[in-house]
Scaffold this active site. Structure first.
Site, mmCIF file in Angstrom:
data_model
loop_
_atom_site.group_PDB
_atom_site.id
_atom_site.type_symbol
_atom_site.label_atom_id
_atom_site.label_comp_id
_atom_site.label_asym_id
_atom_site.label_seq_id
_atom_site.Cartn_x
_atom_site.Cartn_y
_atom_site.Cartn_z
ATOM 1 C CG HIS A 116 -9.202 -5.213 -3.106
ATOM 2 N ND1 HIS A 116 -8.183 -4.345 -2.775
ATOM 3 C CD2 HIS A 116 -9.110 -5.399 -4.444
ATOM 4 C CE1 HIS A 116 -7.520 -4.016 -3.871
ATOM 5 N NE2 HIS A 116 -8.067 -4.642 -4.900
ATOM 6 N N GLY A 117 -10.096 -7.410 0.495
ATOM 7 C CA GLY A 117 -10.731 -7.656 1.784
ATOM 8 C C GLY A 117 -11.108 -9.102 2.008
ATOM 9 C CD GLU A 134 -12.021 -1.228 -5.389
ATOM 10 O OE1 GLU A 134 -12.724 -1.805 -4.542
ATOM 11 O OE2 GLU A 134 -10.951 -0.667 -5.112
ATOM 12 C CB SER A 177 -0.899 0.008 1.241
ATOM 13 O OG SER A 177 -0.104 0.153 2.413
ATOM 14 C CG ASP A 221 -3.680 -3.033 -1.942
ATOM 15 O OD1 ASP A 221 -4.582 -3.092 -2.791
ATOM 16 O OD2 ASP A 221 -3.840 -3.387 -0.756
ATOM 17 C CG HIS A 222 -6.605 0.140 -2.052
ATOM 18 N ND1 HIS A 222 -7.859 0.241 -2.609
ATOM 19 C CD2 HIS A 222 -6.610 -1.001 -1.316
ATOM 20 C CE1 HIS A 222 -8.603 -0.790 -2.219
ATOM 21 N NE2 HIS A 222 -7.860 -1.559 -1.450
ATOM 22 C CG ASP A 229 -2.798 -6.275 5.079
ATOM 23 O OD1 ASP A 229 -1.884 -6.773 5.777
ATOM 24 O OD2 ASP A 229 -2.932 -5.051 4.931
ATOM 25 C CB SER A 230 -7.010 -8.505 8.242
ATOM 26 O OG SER A 230 -7.315 -7.179 7.884
ATOM 27 C CB SER A 239 -8.362 -11.365 5.970
ATOM 28 O OG SER A 239 -7.087 -10.968 5.506
#
Length: 332
Positions: free
Chosen positions: A234-235, A147, A56, A93-94, A279-280, A237
């Site tokens: 994405h997101g 995105e 990121s 990322d982003h 990531d998380s 986890s």
């Protein structure tokens, strides 16, 4: 100005084509320090998996752009030293601006994401197209992820209170007008370790939060509109309960933690979803190990004694993801 090929990196073009055809997803693991990078490379070498090293803008500031570039070069050499030349991508990322994407491309990134999802549609198209025009004109083609749709949650500097699902009737136009190489969509995943509110979930007999299912109907409709086109989640986890409990056992407080069940990620990976961002889960694995060491060995002050176990736990987690969830093991 540095070409990613000089660092031994690859872009995502061929990797995604193979993943879509083969019915698996490539892991995109975020990193910002040495131990995370060691764990990622060890896990992917031992499982023979291609990997996307994901950074990121906040992580890039934390690690320093020059050090980061040389860490990526070192990752390629480290994999070779371990005996397997796995394909390695360095991905932004982003990215939130053309200037940031250009800076990353010129410092050796082989892939960038331009996230204009919070902008009005036409502005998102215009910004994404500008990034693609620059990235694709390079002598060494740099791939671009766009995105559509917004994920709720917090990830470094990216904050959104509510999710907005991707609208399938926009995807074909967006891909055609921008020239992006892959598309991140919103079908119910969220950033962070608390991906849903308790009110959005049910609870099992043990009181563990069970999230609502992903919107595979939206994914299916998107696949109809742009068949075979690389899709990104994405997101993604899973927020393992055992890590949350370990953190809390040793003094942490992570209320209402809930992630995306692995069985749903397995299903997604068999579709056109060819990149899954994680990531998380890595943060939880490392934090659990560090808290355990520092709580049970109160006289310990050598960073290697707690960062080493954290690295080992992260490696174990990512080997599991490659083999049991994403299907990327053996695909290098």
């Amino acid at each position: 100005m540095t070409s990613y090929k000089a660092l031994g990196l690859v872009n995502t073009k061929d990797l995604f084509a193979k993943a879509v055809k083969g019915g698996y997803a490539i892991p995109a693991y975020n990193f910002n320090n040495l131990e995370q990078l060691q764990a990622i490379i060890q896990a992917c070498v031992e499982t023979r998996s291609p990997v996307i090293l994901q950074v990121s803008s906040g992580a890039r500031k934390y690690a320093n752009a020059t050090l980061l570039r040389n860490m990526a070069r070192g990752a390629v050499e480290y994999a070779h030293e371990l005996g397997v030349d796995i394909p390695i991508v360095l991905h932004l990322d982003h990215g939130d601006s053309l200037e940031l994407c250009i800076d990353c491309i010129e410092s050796g990134f082989s892939s960038v994401m331009i996230d204009g999802s919070a902008l009005p549609y036409d502005e998102n198209v215009a910004l994404s197209r500008k990034v693609c025009e620059y990235a694709h004109a390079r002598a060494d083609y740099v791939t671009v992820e766009g995105e559509l749709g917004v994920l709720a949650g917090v990830e470094d500097d990216v904050v959104a209170e509510k999710s907005h699902y991707t609208m399938p009737d926009e995807v074909e136009d967006f891909v055609k007008k921008t020239g992006v190489d892959s598309l991140a969509i919103s079908i119910g995943t969220s950033h962070g370790r608390a991906k849903f509110t308790p009110e959005q979930c049910t609870r099992n007999a043990d009181g563990v939060l069970i999230p609502p299912p992903l919107r595979f109907d939206i994914l299916a409709e998107i696949e109809k509109r742009i068949p075979g086109f690389p899709i990104v989640l994405h997101g993604a986890s899973s927020v393992p309960v055992e890590y949350v409990r370990e953190v809390e056992r040793y003094g942490g407080n992570l209320p209402d933690s809930v992630g995306i069940p692995e069985e749903q990620l397995r299903k997604a990976a068999k579709s056109a979803v060819c990149k899954v961002n994680i990531d998380s889960d890595g943060r939880l694995a490392m934090t659990a190990a560090i808290r355990r060491v520092l709580t049970t060995k109160v006289d310990e002050f050598d960073p290697r004694k707690y960062l080493g176990p954290a690295r080992d736990e992260l490696k174990k987690l990512y080997m599991h993801k490659n083999k049991e969830v994403l299907g990327s093991a053996g695909r290098a």
